[in-house]
Design an enzyme around this catalytic site. Sequence first.
Site, PDB file in Angstrom:
ATOM      1  N   TYR A 247       0.790  -1.343   0.009  1.00  0.00           N
ATOM      2  CA  TYR A 247      -0.129  -0.067   0.010  1.00  0.00           C
ATOM      3  C   TYR A 247       0.790   1.216   0.016  1.00  0.00           C
ATOM      4  O   TYR A 247       1.835   1.347   0.810  1.00  0.00           O
ATOM      5  CB  TYR A 247      -0.971  -0.140   1.191  1.00  0.00           C
TER       6      TYR A 247
ATOM      7  N   HIS B  12      -1.936  -0.484   6.857  1.00  0.00           N
ATOM      8  CA  HIS B  12      -3.134  -0.436   5.946  1.00  0.00           C
ATOM      9  C   HIS B  12      -3.958  -1.658   6.402  1.00  0.00           C
ATOM     10  O   HIS B  12      -4.665  -2.339   5.406  1.00  0.00           O
ATOM     11  CB  HIS B  12      -2.845  -0.235   4.658  1.00  0.00           C
TER      12      HIS B  12
ATOM     13  N   GLU C 246       0.320   3.362  11.786  1.00  0.00           N
ATOM     14  CA  GLU C 246      -1.033   3.397  11.310  1.00  0.00           C
ATOM     15  C   GLU C 246      -1.816   1.953  10.739  1.00  0.00           C
ATOM     16  O   GLU C 246      -1.389   1.389  10.124  1.00  0.00           O
ATOM     17  CB  GLU C 246      -1.322   4.288  10.177  1.00  0.00           C
TER      18      GLU C 246
ATOM     19  N   ARG D 220      -7.102   8.454  13.987  1.00  0.00           N
ATOM     20  CA  ARG D 220      -7.105   8.923  12.634  1.00  0.00           C
ATOM     21  C   ARG D 220      -8.770   9.291  12.275  1.00  0.00           C
ATOM     22  O   ARG D 220      -9.549   8.395  12.394  1.00  0.00           O
ATOM     23  CB  ARG D 220      -6.794   8.120  11.771  1.00  0.00           C
TER      24      ARG D 220
ATOM     25  N   HIS E 163      -7.444  12.390   8.625  1.00  0.00           N
ATOM     26  CA  HIS E 163      -7.263  11.757   7.512  1.00  0.00           C
ATOM     27  C   HIS E 163      -7.398  12.740   6.349  1.00  0.00           C
ATOM     28  O   HIS E 163      -8.404  13.605   6.167  1.00  0.00           O
ATOM     29  CB  HIS E 163      -8.481  10.719   7.066  1.00  0.00           C
TER      30      HIS E 163
ATOM     31  N   ASP F 255      -8.296  11.939  -1.753  1.00  0.00           N
ATOM     32  CA  ASP F 255      -9.850  11.782  -1.782  1.00  0.00           C
ATOM     33  C   ASP F 255     -10.437  12.768  -0.778  1.00  0.00           C
ATOM     34  O   ASP F 255     -11.990  12.600  -0.812  1.00  0.00           O
ATOM     35  CB  ASP F 255     -10.159  10.516  -2.115  1.00  0.00           C
TER      36      ASP F 255
ATOM     37  N   GLU G  28      -2.666  14.493   8.077  1.00  0.00           N
ATOM     38  CA  GLU G  28      -2.270  14.233   6.655  1.00  0.00           C
ATOM     39  C   GLU G  28      -2.549  15.200   5.749  1.00  0.00           C
ATOM     40  O   GLU G  28      -3.692  15.627   5.685  1.00  0.00           O
ATOM     41  CB  GLU G  28      -2.875  12.963   6.536  1.00  0.00           C
TER      42      GLU G  28
HETATM   43 MG    MG Z   1      -3.995   5.155   6.272  1.00  0.00          MG
END
Ligand code: MG
Length: 444
Positions: free
Chosen positions: A199, A250, A274, A321, A350, A354, A377
């Site tokens: 990822y 992930h 994370e 998160r 987050h 997107d 982030e």
């Molecule tokens: Mg992540």
Amino acid sequence: MTPSDHASDRQDRQDRAAPAAARQPPEVLAAAPWSTPRGARVTAVRTFLCAPQGCPYVIVRVETDQQGLTGLGCASDPQRTLAVRSVVDDYLGPMLVGRDPADIEDIHRLLLNSGYWRGGSIAHNALAGIDVALWDIKGKTAGLPVYQLLGGRARVAADAYTHVSGREAGEIAEQVLAAAARGYRHVRVQVAVPGTDTYGTAPRDAAEAAVRRARSGRWDPLGYLRHVPPVLREIRERVGPGVELLHDAHERLTPSQARELVRQVEDARLFFLEDALAPEDASHFGRLREAGSVPLAVGELYDDVQQYMPLLEARAIDFARIRVPTLGGLTPTRKLVAACELFGARTAPHGPGDVSPVGMAANLALDISSPAFGVQEAAAFKEATLEVFPGAPVPRGGALYPSEAPGLGVEFDERAAAAHPVPAPLEHDRWALLRAADGSAMRP
Ligand code: MG
């Protein structure tokens, strides 16, 4: 007893004796939904789909009867775009017309309850689009940035983290140092594992990108566990102690594999690790914490703020998160942020590509106003995205500074957005269709 006590006691007994039919409903029930006499009224709720960043955005605009007073919200769920739009257009939006947009708590609860089956990312993203737009309107009405409505400044700017990736420690460490030279104090490092779709790693060139597209996403947890920890340790040795390193597993590991990872990355001295565990395995976080001292972050897949509470109460995580759209907007997430502060955890909202610039501005309002903030982030928005969203938050010197404009401080250029339609047909992200070597479906 005073004379007035006697009088109220007599009144209470009379009320209890009165026949049910003669009792009047409390005034507040009769008046619902209440509204301030001269408040604005919602006239329309509109949705816009666009993809200037490459991924599909659902943008919600709440319009009012006051000249120029509108609000923007981000409802982007890149895997369920059309379903989210339908929930806004067909179900929630019509309930809002005629309401005073100032009544955010009441509207949020009413829209949430209206589905009867509450929860889920589709319903919550739709709700978030409206909710964040109402906060934008409230800020514009007050003439204040949204962070001021949430309590005001707790800091000047929000530290942001950027992403780098590669195959070997040397090339990744070079990118970390280059990011540090641009001012970043926090950098997420992802390590490509040969033969698997690790990822968050960018293909090296067009040929590697073609190979990745040709094979369906393939995942090898043992290859990952063999390859990644030594590379992370070597990156730490190469870059020294002056920059924070983050890593995202992930949710692709079993609980025992995750414990092994925690043991092996101890010397990399990560700022956080994370999603070492999937949401379904969250009850293992307590044992994961006992495996080492690596700070643990989780939450980007959570779609309900209640999911964090057992982890916060158990002091099993260090960072929450927080995906504002998927959790239903600023109304529930500002309460989650307060819970993080009270339970001694920090926040790390987050913010990949997107989450639109509107969603990023909502993140920033939480970041600036909370003592619990940890790190934000921050995706690099493309030129096209910046054209569609004037005022988009952009990191300067590794940090995001809040806009002082009333509301969220981000605008939406409908004409510019029309030049970037979402792809048709919409497809799943390839990494969401991950498979193990034996062909079985894996969590992404
Ligand atoms: Mg992540």
